[in-house]
Structures are given as structure tokens and as C-alpha cells.
Write a protein that holds these residues in place. Structure first.
Motif, PDB file in Angstrom:
ATOM      1  N   SER A 110     -12.433  41.272  -2.746  1.00 44.58           N
ATOM      2  CA  SER A 110     -11.025  41.241  -3.146  1.00 44.58           C
ATOM      3  C   SER A 110     -10.124  41.159  -1.920  1.00 44.58           C
ATOM      4  N   ILE A 111      -8.927  40.664  -2.132  1.00 41.62           N
ATOM      5  CA  ILE A 111      -7.978  40.508  -1.031  1.00 41.62           C
ATOM      6  C   ILE A 111      -7.553  41.872  -0.487  1.00 41.62           C
ATOM      7  N   VAL A 112      -7.515  42.868  -1.341  1.00 38.98           N
ATOM      8  CA  VAL A 112      -7.127  44.212  -0.895  1.00 38.98           C
ATOM      9  C   VAL A 112      -8.165  44.753   0.083  1.00 38.98           C
ATOM     10  N   ARG A 113      -9.438  44.580  -0.245  1.00 38.53           N
ATOM     11  CA  ARG A 113     -10.497  45.053   0.650  1.00 38.53           C
ATOM     12  C   ARG A 113     -10.469  44.279   1.969  1.00 38.53           C
ATOM     13  N   SER A 114     -10.224  42.984   1.890  1.00 37.53           N
ATOM     14  CA  SER A 114     -10.153  42.167   3.096  1.00 37.53           C
ATOM     15  C   SER A 114      -9.014  42.628   3.998  1.00 37.53           C
ATOM     16  N   VAL A 115      -7.853  42.902   3.408  1.00 36.94           N
ATOM     17  CA  VAL A 115      -6.701  43.364   4.190  1.00 36.94           C
ATOM     18  C   VAL A 115      -6.975  44.738   4.786  1.00 36.94           C
ATOM     19  N   MET A 116      -7.557  45.629   4.013  1.00 36.69           N
ATOM     20  CA  MET A 116      -7.831  46.983   4.518  1.00 36.69           C
ATOM     21  C   MET A 116      -8.837  46.946   5.671  1.00 36.69           C
ATOM     22  N   MET A 117      -9.876  46.134   5.526  1.00 30.43           N
ATOM     23  CA  MET A 117     -10.870  46.031   6.594  1.00 30.43           C
ATOM     24  C   MET A 117     -10.254  45.423   7.860  1.00 30.43           C
ATOM     25  N   SER A 118      -9.412  44.406   7.691  1.00 25.96           N
ATOM     26  CA  SER A 118      -8.805  43.791   8.869  1.00 25.96           C
ATOM     27  C   SER A 118      -7.786  44.723   9.523  1.00 25.96           C
ATOM     28  N   LEU A 119      -7.123  45.575   8.751  1.00 20.96           N
ATOM     29  CA  LEU A 119      -6.212  46.564   9.343  1.00 20.96           C
ATOM     30  C   LEU A 119      -6.973  47.589  10.181  1.00 20.96           C
ATOM     31  N   VAL A 120      -8.158  47.965   9.731  1.00 21.94           N
ATOM     32  CA  VAL A 120      -8.990  48.887  10.518  1.00 21.94           C
ATOM     33  C   VAL A 120      -9.386  48.237  11.842  1.00 21.94           C
ATOM     34  N   ILE A 121      -9.798  46.976  11.777  1.00 22.45           N
ATOM     35  CA  ILE A 121     -10.166  46.251  12.997  1.00 22.45           C
ATOM     36  C   ILE A 121      -8.954  46.100  13.910  1.00 22.45           C
ATOM     37  N   THR A 122      -7.810  45.764  13.335  1.00 22.54           N
ATOM     38  CA  THR A 122      -6.588  45.591  14.118  1.00 22.54           C
ATOM     39  C   THR A 122      -6.206  46.886  14.830  1.00 22.54           C
ATOM     40  N   ALA A 123      -6.247  47.994  14.125  1.00 24.38           N
ATOM     41  CA  ALA A 123      -5.901  49.283  14.736  1.00 24.38           C
ATOM     42  C   ALA A 123      -6.887  49.652  15.841  1.00 24.38           C
ATOM     43  N   SER A 124      -8.161  49.387  15.620  1.00 27.63           N
ATOM     44  CA  SER A 124      -9.168  49.700  16.634  1.00 27.63           C
ATOM     45  C   SER A 124      -8.975  48.854  17.885  1.00 27.63           C
ATOM     46  N   VAL A 125      -8.747  47.570  17.706  1.00 24.24           N
ATOM     47  CA  VAL A 125      -8.541  46.689  18.857  1.00 24.24           C
ATOM     48  C   VAL A 125      -7.252  47.069  19.587  1.00 24.24           C
ATOM     49  N   PHE A 126      -6.205  47.413  18.844  1.00 26.46           N
ATOM     50  CA  PHE A 126      -4.965  47.840  19.497  1.00 26.46           C
ATOM     51  C   PHE A 126      -5.199  49.074  20.356  1.00 26.46           C
ATOM     52  N   ALA A 127      -5.915  50.052  19.832  1.00 25.97           N
ATOM     53  CA  ALA A 127      -6.159  51.281  20.594  1.00 25.97           C
ATOM     54  C   ALA A 127      -6.927  50.988  21.879  1.00 25.97           C
ATOM     55  N   VAL A 128      -7.947  50.168  21.788  1.00 24.56           N
ATOM     56  CA  VAL A 128      -8.752  49.849  22.973  1.00 24.56           C
ATOM     57  C   VAL A 128      -7.939  49.039  23.981  1.00 24.56           C
ATOM     58  N   MET A 129      -7.222  48.033  23.504  1.00 25.41           N
ATOM     59  CA  MET A 129      -6.465  47.176  24.416  1.00 25.41           C
ATOM     60  C   MET A 129      -5.286  47.929  25.048  1.00 25.41           C
ATOM     61  N   PHE A 130      -4.604  48.753  24.266  1.00 19.01           N
ATOM     62  CA  PHE A 130      -3.496  49.523  24.838  1.00 19.01           C
ATOM     63  C   PHE A 130      -4.010  50.459  25.920  1.00 19.01           C
ATOM     64  N   TYR A 131      -5.130  51.119  25.661  1.00 16.88           N
ATOM     65  CA  TYR A 131      -5.704  52.013  26.667  1.00 16.88           C
ATOM     66  C   TYR A 131      -6.060  51.239  27.932  1.00 16.88           C
ATOM     67  N   ARG A 132      -6.657  50.060  27.752  1.00 15.66           N
ATOM     68  CA  ARG A 132      -7.039  49.258  28.915  1.00 15.66           C
ATOM     69  C   ARG A 132      -5.812  48.840  29.720  1.00 15.66           C
ATOM     70  N   TYR A 133      -4.785  48.327  29.048  1.00 14.49           N
ATOM     71  CA  TYR A 133      -3.595  47.882  29.767  1.00 14.49           C
ATOM     72  C   TYR A 133      -2.817  49.060  30.342  1.00 14.49           C
ATOM     73  N   TYR A 134      -2.818  50.178  29.658  1.00 13.16           N
ATOM     74  CA  TYR A 134      -2.106  51.355  30.140  1.00 13.16           C
ATOM     75  C   TYR A 134      -2.746  51.906  31.407  1.00 13.16           C
ATOM     76  N   THR A 135      -4.078  51.840  31.494  1.00  8.87           N
ATOM     77  CA  THR A 135      -4.774  52.384  32.664  1.00  8.87           C
ATOM     78  C   THR A 135      -4.904  51.378  33.797  1.00  8.87           C
ATOM     79  N   HIS A 136      -4.580  50.111  33.559  1.00  6.08           N
ATOM     80  CA  HIS A 136      -4.713  49.091  34.598  1.00  6.08           C
ATOM     81  C   HIS A 136      -3.365  48.525  35.051  1.00  6.08           C
ATOM     82  N   GLU A 137      -2.265  49.160  34.668  1.00  6.16           N
ATOM     83  CA  GLU A 137      -0.939  48.720  35.086  1.00  6.16           C
ATOM     84  C   GLU A 137      -0.140  49.908  35.605  1.00  6.16           C
ATOM     85  N   ASP A 138       0.807  49.618  36.492  1.00  5.01           N
ATOM     86  CA  ASP A 138       1.693  50.678  36.943  1.00  5.01           C
ATOM     87  C   ASP A 138       2.856  50.821  35.960  1.00  5.01           C
ATOM     88  N   ALA A 139       3.825  51.660  36.294  1.00  2.00           N
ATOM     89  CA  ALA A 139       4.930  51.950  35.360  1.00  2.00           C
ATOM     90  C   ALA A 139       5.794  50.740  35.062  1.00  2.00           C
TER      91      ALA A 139
END
Length: 145
Positions: A110-139
Motif C-alpha cells: 500500500s502507498i501508506v506503507r511505502s510512505v512510512m518506510m521511506s520516511l524511516v529511511i529519510t530520517a535515518s539518512v538525515f541523522a547520519v548525514m547531519f552528524y557527518r557534516y556537523y563533525t566535519h565543518e567549523d561554525a
């Protein structure tokens, strides 16, 4: 008699050895999105086919998915470094979530399951990428070596 200490050649600014030449980096700059796009397109077509026969529409879906994935990757790679770290992470997360969501939607769930699964992936990738950019850049948002 004193001599100057030899300086290492073939090292980048971070002090790590630069194994590949500039030519190899330029080739991989284009080969990576195209290669991953081909894998993604085949994967979409295979999931959509669901074990049935290969049809012209299935092949067209695979090549269209390949082109869309590769062009989106190239666009995100070109635009994302120009943004501040939060938007940089959001852009890569949105790309990953959309790519996964379209791939998952080909399974027939179903489209609802597809959206929910992609939101989980999106949130996970955001957390990892934000951490990477936050720790590899200055202020100010400049990359730190």
C-alpha cells in the motif's frame, strides 16, 4: 652536513595517501552515478516484473529509473555542497527517501506503507548525514581537513 628532510609526495591535505590519480577521480565522478543508476534501474525493473516475463515496458521502466536516479544523484551532488549543513543533509535524505520509496512502491504494498518506510529511511539518512557534516565543518560551514 645537514640535508633537508624529504617531503612525501602523493599525499592529500589530510595526510592520507592519494592512491588514485586525478584522471581516475574524474572518471569516477561520472561512473559512480551511472553505475549505481544502472543497478537501481535493474532493481526497479526486477521488482516490478515480479518473476514474470521481461516486457518492453519493463525494460523502459528500468532505463527510465536509471536515468532519473543518475540525474537526481548528479543534481544533488552539484547543489548540496553549496548549502549549509542542515539543508545539505536534508537534500541527501530527501533523495534517499524518494529513491527508496519508489523502489518499495514497486512491490505492490500500500502507498501508506511505502510512505512510512521511506520516511524511516529519510530520517535515518538525515541523522547520519547531519552528524557527518556537523563533525566535519567549523561554525561557519567550512570543511575541516
Amino acid at each position: 652536513m645537514a640535508h633537508a628532510a624529504p617531503t612525501p609526495t602523493g599525499y592529500n591535505a589530510a595526510g592520507l595517501p592519494d592512491v588514485f590519480s586525478l584522471r581516475t577521480h574524474k572518471i569516477m565522478h561520472w561512473a559512480l552515478p551511472i553505475g549505481l543508476g544502472l543497478v537501481y534501474g535493474y532493481w526497479v525493473a526486477a521488482i516490478n516484473r515480479d518473476g514474470g516475463p521481461v516486457t518492453g515496458w519493463n525494460v523502459l521502466l528500468g532505463f527510465a529509473s536509471t536515468a532519473a536516479f543518475a540525474l537526481a544523484w548528479i543534481a544533488v551532488r552539484a547543489v548540496a555542497p553549496l548549502m549549509m549543513r542542515e539543508l545539505h543533509a536534508v537534500l541527501w535524505a530527501a533523495f534517499s527517501g524518494c529513491a527508496f520509496g519508489f523502489l518499495y512502491s514497486q512491490t505492490g504494498e500500500s502507498i501508506v506503507r511505502s510512505v512510512m518506510m521511506s520516511l524511516v529511511i529519510t530520517a535515518s539518512v538525515f541523522a547520519v548525514m547531519f552528524y557527518r557534516y556537523y563533525t566535519h565543518e567549523d561554525a561557519e560551514g567550512h570543511r575541516v581537513s
